[in-house]
Design an enzyme around this catalytic site. Sequence first.
Site, PDB file in Angstrom:
ATOM      1  N   PHE A  95       0.822  -1.211   0.000  1.00 29.62           N
ATOM      2  CA  PHE A  95       0.000   0.000   0.000  1.00 29.62           C
ATOM      3  C   PHE A  95       0.855   1.261   0.000  1.00 29.62           C
ATOM      4  O   PHE A  95       0.623   2.200  -0.773  1.00 29.62           O
ATOM      5  CB  PHE A  95      -0.923  -0.028   1.224  1.00 29.62           C
ATOM      6  CG  PHE A  95      -1.694   1.244   1.465  1.00 29.62           C
ATOM      7  CD1 PHE A  95      -2.921   1.443   0.871  1.00 29.62           C
ATOM      8  CD2 PHE A  95      -1.183   2.224   2.314  1.00 29.62           C
ATOM      9  CE1 PHE A  95      -3.639   2.620   1.108  1.00 29.62           C
ATOM     10  CE2 PHE A  95      -1.887   3.398   2.551  1.00 29.62           C
ATOM     11  CZ  PHE A  95      -3.123   3.595   1.948  1.00 29.62           C
ATOM     12  N   ASP A  96       1.864   1.309   0.875  1.00 28.26           N
ATOM     13  CA  ASP A  96       2.732   2.491   0.991  1.00 28.26           C
ATOM     14  C   ASP A  96       3.410   2.808  -0.338  1.00 28.26           C
ATOM     15  O   ASP A  96       3.410   3.948  -0.805  1.00 28.26           O
ATOM     16  CB  ASP A  96       3.822   2.268   2.043  1.00 28.26           C
ATOM     17  CG  ASP A  96       3.269   1.964   3.415  1.00 28.26           C
ATOM     18  OD1 ASP A  96       2.402   1.085   3.528  1.00 28.26           O
ATOM     19  OD2 ASP A  96       3.724   2.611   4.368  1.00 28.26           O
TER      20      ASP A  96
END
Length: 409
Positions: free
Chosen positions: A201-202
């Site tokens: 996600f990051d």
Amino acid sequence: MTALGGPRAAVRTRSTSDGAVLDVVIPVYNEEADLGPCVRRLHAHLTEHFPYPFQITVADNASVDGTLAVAEALAAELPGVGVRHLDAKGRGRALSAAWSASSAPVLAYMDVDLSTDLAALLPLVAPLISGHSDLAIGTRLAHTSRVVRGTKREVISRAYNLLLRGALAARFSDAQCGFKAIRADVAAGLLPHVRDTGWFFDTELLVLAQRAGLRIHEVPVDWVDDPDSRVDIVATALADLRGMGRLGRALMTGALPLAELRAQLGRASLTAPSPQVPVGLPRQLTRFAAVGVASTLAYLLLFVATRGALGAQPANLLALLVTAVANTAANRRLTFGITGSRHVGRHHAQGLLAFALGLALTSGALAVLHAFVAVPARPVELAVLVAANLAATVLRFVLLRLGMHHRRG
């Protein structure tokens, strides 16, 4: 990261009764033992050292132990602490849900182990509050960072970030550090396009922000590895590689609405640019030079490999043709930032025109050399070709920039 223009409006700071300026999210899964000490330590630090109203949100993503009960007890005990429960696992899912539901103008997150020194929190979010930057990340890979962790994790982290730079042209230094912040208005625009719900996600969020023309602020941090970390390194690495492949395909095919995001979120163009130095020219020259060095090396290797079997002129033709096609594709993507299939035929036609001119230069140089020296030494032959290729490279840049740069907008 280089930004496109002036700062955004600063966040209007408000009193505690009006609402929090910062919302720090702590995503957790089965952390009943560590959650209490973590939240109390963070709450004490923010109360004493953070000059703006804040809140802490514990994002419990489907814990099966007593984590949710501990979080609810902390919310009842400490002012400004809230809980959000999700029925499905995934750190990215927890962050996206908590950030989307928050009313704070600046959003952050950190891992429950608090491996990062909390003294870096105010430097992390201050540029977002002021409007100078759009996202902020803690980096363990800066020269001034102080990091304590094992060799295995150090090697994996550096290799992963190096791979990101090569595969996705990432310009941020540390995608995996669990210490990040984002402006809420930017998050609202980016989160609907972030597909990963886990550890990637990051990275996906940062790559998307970079491509949208946002400014990413980096803060060197002091970081101590948590020896009790339960992250499955192998499974996480495989998931990250799959995520990189998916994201890379989306960027290449134009599936992501980068133009719309840049128009919506990106910073305005610099005012009154110098007509002698077009915007983006220094960076384009740097990237074009890097691609040119790689292409020249590939050209020389192909020429040397085929020179004996084909002869000088046919070997030069083959090596130049192969590297010209690859060079055009690399410059299209890396130097001029063009993705997708639109105008790809036209761009490669322009590349072939540059190839023809380069062939004329290199073949002519070889012909002149052989006219004066019947059997020149191989180093002399290669030196003549390098000089001719340098002249062809300058011509190639001018032609490609004329053909591609004005269409990027």
